[in-house]
Design a protein around this motif. Structure first.
Motif, PDB file in Angstrom:
ATOM      1  N   CYS A 190       1.056  -1.241  -0.188  1.00 52.79           N
ATOM      2  CA  CYS A 190       0.159   0.362  -0.219  1.00 52.79           C
ATOM      3  C   CYS A 190       0.949   1.465   0.158  1.00 52.79           C
ATOM      4  CB  CYS A 190      -0.529  -0.194   1.315  1.00 52.79           C
ATOM      5  SG  CYS A 190      -2.126  -1.149   1.326  1.00 52.79           S
ATOM      6  N   HIS A 192      -4.254  -4.722  -1.954  1.00 52.23           N
ATOM      7  CA  HIS A 192      -3.299  -5.926  -2.029  1.00 52.23           C
ATOM      8  C   HIS A 192      -3.726  -6.825  -0.678  1.00 52.23           C
ATOM      9  CE1 HIS A 192      -1.680  -1.354  -2.987  1.00 52.23           C
ATOM     10  NE2 HIS A 192      -1.125  -2.434  -3.812  1.00 52.23           N
ATOM     11  N   CYS A 234      -8.123  -3.365   1.343  1.00 54.23           N
ATOM     12  CA  CYS A 234      -6.414  -3.057   1.860  1.00 54.23           C
ATOM     13  C   CYS A 234      -6.813  -1.915   2.333  1.00 54.23           C
ATOM     14  CB  CYS A 234      -5.526  -3.106   0.730  1.00 54.23           C
ATOM     15  SG  CYS A 234      -5.357  -2.035  -0.831  1.00 54.23           S
ATOM     16  N   PHE A 235      -5.249  -1.359   3.154  1.00 58.83           N
ATOM     17  CA  PHE A 235      -5.045  -0.015   3.786  1.00 58.83           C
ATOM     18  C   PHE A 235      -5.266   0.873   2.668  1.00 58.83           C
ATOM     19  CE2 PHE A 235      -3.177   3.743   5.451  1.00 58.83           C
ATOM     20  CZ  PHE A 235      -3.921   4.084   6.771  1.00 58.83           C
ATOM     21  N   CYS A 236      -4.665   1.094   1.205  1.00 56.58           N
ATOM     22  CA  CYS A 236      -5.004   2.321   0.174  1.00 56.58           C
ATOM     23  C   CYS A 236      -6.768   2.254   0.110  1.00 56.58           C
ATOM     24  CB  CYS A 236      -3.752   2.587  -0.435  1.00 56.58           C
ATOM     25  SG  CYS A 236      -3.689   1.436  -1.506  1.00 56.58           S
ATOM     26  N   GLN A 237      -7.253   1.758  -0.412  1.00 52.63           N
ATOM     27  CA  GLN A 237      -8.452   1.150  -1.033  1.00 52.63           C
ATOM     28  C   GLN A 237      -9.082   2.245   0.252  1.00 52.63           C
ATOM     29  OE1 GLN A 237      -9.077  -3.184  -1.325  1.00 52.63           O
ATOM     30  NE2 GLN A 237      -9.116  -2.556  -3.696  1.00 52.63           N
TER      31      GLN A 237
HETATM   32 ZN   LIG Z   1      -3.487  -1.101  -0.483  1.00 50.13          ZN
END
Ligand SMILES: [Zn+2]
Length: 403
Positions: free
Chosen positions: A335, A384, A390-393
């Motif tokens: 991420c 991810h 995931c964190f970026c999502q």
């Molecule tokens: Zn991510």
């Protein structure tokens, strides 16, 4: 996962195998299970099924029986229900070390019979739903496949110390759990709790991060609240005395030129005071509630700051309330990489954006992971985290919502 074209034949039993499958279930669910066993045995007469009501050896402990049955079977089916989690799974978790070795090479097939919390050691597995129309077909396909064919299936393999993104590591209660709403939670920072040691061994790092969360200055709201309450009571008494006195005296001595007649112009002020009182009253009642929310918000922010340290060790803390911290395993490398690709490698902007994202969103993200529940559905699988968000999502979604 498996080919559906031809029904596989029943796998041959190796010399150590006594059974094809051991079915573990709670006796509360035995009616459903015995129907299933009956159907399986009727459809596949050569399938060797082991279950406790028939195959447990009397005189041996349940644990010994279970270990032997798991060891002697190619696969283990676990029929999940609230009663199973309470009874069978408790035995299992309490004697994990005994089961761990015999489970390692085995295929586990969880069946969700009735909704229940999924035991941690099974939570990375896909389970079969008992009310699925094709349940029986899916189950027999798994049972009749060789274990080697299932090697890459997401249904199986027990992995005891396996760390995966989103795995809950610990729920940490505050030391001042029973304190008032006014005080932020304080957490023990002297040593790393056992369940975090797998990923975070350095007590100095742990202490440093926890001290950030503990570092919220104690609120002086309690004092302000008390002062305000006293003031409010005094005001009430004064207004009451004044009004009563005014009414009595004005009835008795009302005439032009008397003291009370002269005070008549002040009557509206008194009336306004009386009207404002309920508002003040409501404000005081809500104060406590608002203060608790404020303290939690401040703690969430501090937890985000602590996560700048924790995240370097693939741990995230989540603050859901004043008195509780969740810890989850979360490897954020990929991420972070995405942030750097988006904002430019070796740029200050990328670092700033990443840190800002961690401070603002990581605590809430960790809470969602710990509860295994996100407030939104996500169908995009390009994140991810396998089978998860995931964190970026998560950050991207929160930003879209804020817009
Ligand atoms: Zn991510």
């Amino acid at each position: 996962m498996m080919s559906c074209d031809a029904m596989p034949s029943i796998p041959t039993l190796r010399k150590d195998d006594k059974y094809h499958v051991f079915i573990s279930y709670s006796t509360v669910d035995s009616i459903w299970v015995s129907r299933l066993i009956h159907k399986l045995e009727e459809t596949f007469p050569d399938l060797k099924i082991c279950f406790h009501e028939r195959d447990f050896v009397p005189g041996k402990t349940v644990i010994d029986n279970m270990v032997e049955c798991i060891q002697g079977s190619q696969k283990t089916v676990m029929v999940l229900s609230p009663d199973f989690v309470r009874s069978r799974w408790c035995l299992f978790e309490a004697n994990l070390s005994m089961f761990q070795d015999c489970m390692l090479q085995k295929v586990i097939v969880p069946i969700m019979l009735k909704p229940c919390p999924i035991p941690l050691h099974l939570s990375h597995l896909t389970y079969l739903e008992a009310d699925d129309e094709q349940f029986f077909d899916k189950l027999t396909q798994v049972l009749l496949s060789n274990n080697s064919q299932l090697a890459h299936s997401s249904l199986i393999h027990y992995q005891p110390s396996f760390l995966y993104n989103g795995k809950s590591l610990l729920t940490l209660p505050a030391l001042n759990e029973n304190g008032g709403n006014w005080q932020p939670g304080a957490f023990a920072s002297d040593f790393v709790p056992d369940s975090l040691r797998v990923v975070l061994d350095d007590s100095r790092i742990y202490k440093e991060a926890i001290e950030i969360i503990n570092g919220i200055p104690s609120s002086n709201s309690l004092l302000r609240f008390t002062v305000c309450q006293v003031f409010f009571c005094l005001l009430l008494v004064v207004v009451f005395i004044y009004n009563s006195g005014y009414i009595i005296a004005s009835i008795a001595t009302f005439s032009e030129g008397s003291v009370y007649f002269n005070m008549l112009p002040f009557l509206p002020i008194v009336m306004v005071g009386v009207l404002l009182m309920p508002i003040l009253c409501i404000k005081i009642v809500c104060w406590k509630f608002c203060q608790a929310k404020l303290v939690t918000r401040e703690m969430v922010k501090k937890t985000g700051q602590a996560n700048l340290i924790f995240s370097k060790n693939s741990v995230l803390a989540g603050c859901s309330s004043r008195t509780q911290l969740y810890f989850v395993y979360a490897s954020l490398h990929q991420c972070m990489e995405t942030f750097y690709i988006t904002f430019g490698h070796s740029s200050v902007l990328a670092t700033n954006m990443w840190e800002k994202a961690i401070i603002t969103y990581s605590s809430e993200y960790a809470c969602c992971l710990a509860r295994k529940h996100f407030p939104f559905n996500f169908t995009d699988s390009s994140g991810h985290v396998e089978n998860g968000i995931c964190f970026c999502q998560f950050v991207a979604h929160q930003l879209r919502m804020e817009k």
